[in-house]
Scaffold this motif. Structure first.
Motif, PDB file in Angstrom:
ATOM      1  N   ILE A 146      21.310  13.263  14.753  1.00 58.66           N
ATOM      2  CA  ILE A 146      22.691  13.236  14.270  1.00 58.66           C
ATOM      3  C   ILE A 146      22.749  13.565  12.780  1.00 58.66           C
ATOM      4  O   ILE A 146      23.644  14.280  12.323  1.00 58.66           O
ATOM      5  CB  ILE A 146      23.325  11.854  14.553  1.00 58.66           C
ATOM      6  N   ARG A 147      21.777  13.059  12.033  1.00 56.38           N
ATOM      7  CA  ARG A 147      21.745  13.347  10.593  1.00 56.38           C
ATOM      8  C   ARG A 147      21.604  14.849  10.337  1.00 56.38           C
ATOM      9  O   ARG A 147      22.263  15.401   9.446  1.00 56.38           O
ATOM     10  CB  ARG A 147      20.585  12.572   9.963  1.00 56.38           C
ATOM     11  N   GLU A 160      27.049   6.951  12.382  1.00 54.96           N
ATOM     12  CA  GLU A 160      26.778   5.777  13.214  1.00 54.96           C
ATOM     13  C   GLU A 160      27.570   5.823  14.514  1.00 54.96           C
ATOM     14  O   GLU A 160      27.036   5.552  15.596  1.00 54.96           O
ATOM     15  CB  GLU A 160      27.097   4.491  12.448  1.00 54.96           C
ATOM     16  N   ARG A 161      28.840   6.193  14.414  1.00 53.55           N
ATOM     17  CA  ARG A 161      29.669   6.271  15.617  1.00 53.55           C
ATOM     18  C   ARG A 161      29.163   7.373  16.551  1.00 53.55           C
ATOM     19  O   ARG A 161      29.120   7.199  17.771  1.00 53.55           O
ATOM     20  CB  ARG A 161      31.127   6.512  15.246  1.00 53.55           C
ATOM     21  N   ALA A 162      28.789   8.502  15.983  1.00 61.16           N
ATOM     22  CA  ALA A 162      28.264   9.600  16.797  1.00 61.16           C
ATOM     23  C   ALA A 162      26.982   9.182  17.514  1.00 61.16           C
ATOM     24  O   ALA A 162      26.788   9.480  18.700  1.00 61.16           O
ATOM     25  CB  ALA A 162      28.007  10.822  15.920  1.00 61.16           C
ATOM     26  N   THR A 163      26.106   8.472  16.819  1.00 64.20           N
ATOM     27  CA  THR A 163      24.859   8.002  17.425  1.00 64.20           C
ATOM     28  C   THR A 163      25.144   7.068  18.584  1.00 64.20           C
ATOM     29  O   THR A 163      24.541   7.182  19.661  1.00 64.20           O
ATOM     30  CB  THR A 163      23.994   7.288  16.374  1.00 64.20           C
ATOM     31  N   HIS A 164      26.083   6.139  18.397  1.00 65.66           N
ATOM     32  CA  HIS A 164      26.419   5.188  19.463  1.00 65.66           C
ATOM     33  C   HIS A 164      27.038   5.898  20.664  1.00 65.66           C
ATOM     34  O   HIS A 164      26.771   5.528  21.817  1.00 65.66           O
ATOM     35  CB  HIS A 164      27.363   4.116  18.928  1.00 65.66           C
ATOM     36  N   LEU A 165      27.865   6.916  20.411  1.00 63.29           N
ATOM     37  CA  LEU A 165      28.485   7.648  21.515  1.00 63.29           C
ATOM     38  C   LEU A 165      27.425   8.372  22.351  1.00 63.29           C
ATOM     39  O   LEU A 165      27.448   8.313  23.588  1.00 63.29           O
ATOM     40  CB  LEU A 165      29.496   8.661  20.970  1.00 63.29           C
ATOM     41  N   ALA A 193      28.622  15.595  30.973  1.00 64.81           N
ATOM     42  CA  ALA A 193      28.694  14.469  30.043  1.00 64.81           C
ATOM     43  C   ALA A 193      28.126  14.871  28.689  1.00 64.81           C
ATOM     44  O   ALA A 193      28.687  14.542  27.631  1.00 64.81           O
ATOM     45  CB  ALA A 193      27.932  13.270  30.611  1.00 64.81           C
ATOM     46  N   ARG A 194      27.017  15.587  28.716  1.00 64.66           N
ATOM     47  CA  ARG A 194      26.387  16.037  27.466  1.00 64.66           C
ATOM     48  C   ARG A 194      27.334  16.910  26.650  1.00 64.66           C
ATOM     49  O   ARG A 194      27.527  16.695  25.444  1.00 64.66           O
ATOM     50  CB  ARG A 194      25.115  16.818  27.800  1.00 64.66           C
ATOM     51  N   GLU A 195      27.938  17.906  27.312  1.00 64.38           N
ATOM     52  CA  GLU A 195      28.814  18.822  26.583  1.00 64.38           C
ATOM     53  C   GLU A 195      30.094  18.136  26.124  1.00 64.38           C
ATOM     54  O   GLU A 195      30.642  18.478  25.071  1.00 64.38           O
ATOM     55  CB  GLU A 195      29.117  20.034  27.448  1.00 64.38           C
ATOM     56  N   ALA A 196      30.586  17.154  26.891  1.00 61.01           N
ATOM     57  CA  ALA A 196      31.774  16.413  26.470  1.00 61.01           C
ATOM     58  C   ALA A 196      31.497  15.617  25.201  1.00 61.01           C
ATOM     59  O   ALA A 196      32.321  15.577  24.278  1.00 61.01           O
ATOM     60  CB  ALA A 196      32.237  15.482  27.595  1.00 61.01           C
ATOM     61  N   VAL A 197      30.339  14.986  25.145  1.00 59.72           N
ATOM     62  CA  VAL A 197      29.980  14.214  23.954  1.00 59.72           C
ATOM     63  C   VAL A 197      29.776  15.142  22.761  1.00 59.72           C
ATOM     64  O   VAL A 197      30.255  14.870  21.649  1.00 59.72           O
ATOM     65  CB  VAL A 197      28.711  13.380  24.210  1.00 59.72           C
ATOM     66  N   ILE A 198      29.082  16.251  22.976  1.00 63.87           N
ATOM     67  CA  ILE A 198      28.851  17.189  21.883  1.00 63.87           C
ATOM     68  C   ILE A 198      30.170  17.738  21.355  1.00 63.87           C
ATOM     69  O   ILE A 198      30.368  17.879  20.144  1.00 63.87           O
ATOM     70  CB  ILE A 198      27.904  18.313  22.348  1.00 63.87           C
ATOM     71  N   ILE A 245      36.348   6.826   4.006  1.00 65.50           N
ATOM     72  CA  ILE A 245      37.068   8.093   4.185  1.00 65.50           C
ATOM     73  C   ILE A 245      36.806   8.670   5.571  1.00 65.50           C
ATOM     74  O   ILE A 245      37.702   9.171   6.251  1.00 65.50           O
ATOM     75  CB  ILE A 245      36.638   9.108   3.100  1.00 65.50           C
ATOM     76  N   ALA A 246      35.548   8.570   6.010  1.00 68.34           N
ATOM     77  CA  ALA A 246      35.174   9.115   7.318  1.00 68.34           C
ATOM     78  C   ALA A 246      35.642   8.239   8.468  1.00 68.34           C
ATOM     79  O   ALA A 246      35.528   8.621   9.631  1.00 68.34           O
ATOM     80  CB  ALA A 246      33.650   9.285   7.389  1.00 68.34           C
ATOM     81  N   GLY A 247      36.167   7.064   8.153  1.00 64.50           N
ATOM     82  CA  GLY A 247      36.691   6.184   9.191  1.00 64.50           C
ATOM     83  C   GLY A 247      35.641   5.384   9.900  1.00 64.50           C
ATOM     84  O   GLY A 247      35.880   4.870  10.997  1.00 64.50           O
ATOM     85  N   THR A 248      34.432   5.222   9.286  1.00 64.96           N
ATOM     86  CA  THR A 248      33.365   4.498   9.959  1.00 64.96           C
ATOM     87  C   THR A 248      33.210   3.077   9.442  1.00 64.96           C
ATOM     88  O   THR A 248      32.497   2.294  10.043  1.00 64.96           O
ATOM     89  CB  THR A 248      32.022   5.230   9.755  1.00 64.96           C
ATOM     90  N   ALA A 249      33.847   2.732   8.337  1.00 62.46           N
ATOM     91  CA  ALA A 249      33.692   1.389   7.783  1.00 62.46           C
ATOM     92  C   ALA A 249      34.701   0.452   8.420  1.00 62.46           C
ATOM     93  O   ALA A 249      35.816   0.832   8.797  1.00 62.46           O
ATOM     94  CB  ALA A 249      33.886   1.412   6.264  1.00 62.46           C
ATOM     95  N   GLU A 250      34.313  -0.813   8.568  1.00 65.98           N
ATOM     96  CA  GLU A 250      35.228  -1.816   9.091  1.00 65.98           C
ATOM     97  C   GLU A 250      36.296  -2.133   8.051  1.00 65.98           C
ATOM     98  O   GLU A 250      35.995  -2.279   6.865  1.00 65.98           O
ATOM     99  CB  GLU A 250      34.454  -3.105   9.421  1.00 65.98           C
ATOM    100  N   PRO A 251      37.572  -2.235   8.450  1.00 65.79           N
ATOM    101  CA  PRO A 251      38.617  -2.574   7.481  1.00 65.79           C
ATOM    102  C   PRO A 251      38.405  -3.984   6.936  1.00 65.79           C
ATOM    103  O   PRO A 251      37.916  -4.860   7.634  1.00 65.79           O
ATOM    104  CB  PRO A 251      39.906  -2.485   8.320  1.00 65.79           C
ATOM    105  N   ARG A 252      38.797  -4.197   5.718  1.00 64.17           N
ATOM    106  CA  ARG A 252      38.645  -5.511   5.087  1.00 64.17           C
ATOM    107  C   ARG A 252      39.973  -6.248   5.082  1.00 64.17           C
ATOM    108  O   ARG A 252      41.021  -5.662   5.117  1.00 64.17           O
ATOM    109  CB  ARG A 252      38.135  -5.362   3.664  1.00 64.17           C
TER     110      ARG A 252
END
Length: 252
Positions: A146-147, A160-165, A193-198, A245-252
């Motif tokens: 993913i990196r 992180e979200r992409a890895t989990h998906l 499934a592979r192509e949908a995730v990609i 900004i990328a939307g991956t952090a938990e809101p505080r």
């Protein structure tokens, strides 16, 4: 081809059961080999202390001394399965295109599961305690895939979200195919499934062609470890901002 599973996927995946010339193996290795073989032949129901002992040439007290109980034995077999899977992942050369490399890794994952169904199901069971080192290393390999996509500017969501998906979809696809009768198994399900995730996590062209801030944040976040002009504290602070900004952090 990237869009196809290998035709001989059942034959090319690594098996944790040793093959080739006989080598001297201690009681622990013989017990693990015997348990893995019994799993492959008859599933969990075939694994009993008596059957393992007979196949490994040991008495029941030796099994209990080395593994504690049957669950301890299964945990050790799962750890060996992760090690064999990791060996199969690290043995191949990465492809030039990071997205095609992710496709190849997905196909290898599915192939391992189909070649070792009972072992794969055992590996996927939730278990308390520390993650086996080989399992953690396997997760690191996926994160590295993913990196590479993020560094190429082709990741549309946070790493992180992409890895989990990918992890969730790949495991689900493998378990679904394993549950199907072999004569009715539809390998196109894995490809779809592979192509949908990609499609959900990547773009065809570098995302920086889009002037929006999310793509820029994702790409910069991937390159951040190489920002040697920053201190560790500055990097950590910038990482938090980019994750927001990328939307991956938990809101505080």
């Amino acid at each position: 081809m990237p869009g196809e599973l290998p035709a001989d996927v059942h034959d090319t995946t690594t098996s944790p059961v040793p093959t080739g010339p006989a080598v001297e193996r201690g009681p622990r290795e013989r017990i693990l080999d015997a348990t893995t073989a019994l799993l492959a032949e008859g599933g969990r129901e075939a694994v009993s202390t008596r059957a393992v002992g007979a196949a490994a040439g040991v008495q029941a007290p030796t099994i209990y001394r080395l593994f504690g109980d049957k669950q301890g034995l299964f945990d050790a077999v799962a750890a060996e399965g992760f090690r064999a899977y990791l060996d199969s992942k690290t043995a191949r050369e990465p492809l030039t295109d990071p997205v095609d490399d992710l496709r190849a890794g997905w196909d290898l994952h599915i192939g391992f599961g189909l070649a070792n169904p009972a072992l794969y199901q055992l590996m996927c069971e939730p278990r308390p305690g520390a993650v086996p080192p080989a399992a953690a290393a396997g997760a690191d390999i996926l994160a590295a895939h993913i990196r590479r996509i993020a560094e190429a500017g082709r990741l549309r969501i946070g790493e992180e979200r992409a890895t989990h998906l990918v992890q969730a979809a790949g495991t689900g696809a493998a378990l679904t195919l394993i549950a199907m009768p072999e004569e009715r198994r539809d390998l196109d399900l894995s490809l779809d499934a592979r192509e949908a995730v990609i499609a959900a996590i990547t773009t065809e062209a570098p995302v920086l062609a889009d002037p929006g801030p999310v793509g820029a944040a994702v790409a910069l976040r991937a390159a951040l470890p190489g920002a040697t002009a920053l201190t560790d504290l500055e990097r950590a602070l910038l990482r938090e901002w980019l994750d927001r900004i990328a939307g991956t952090a938990e809101p505080r």
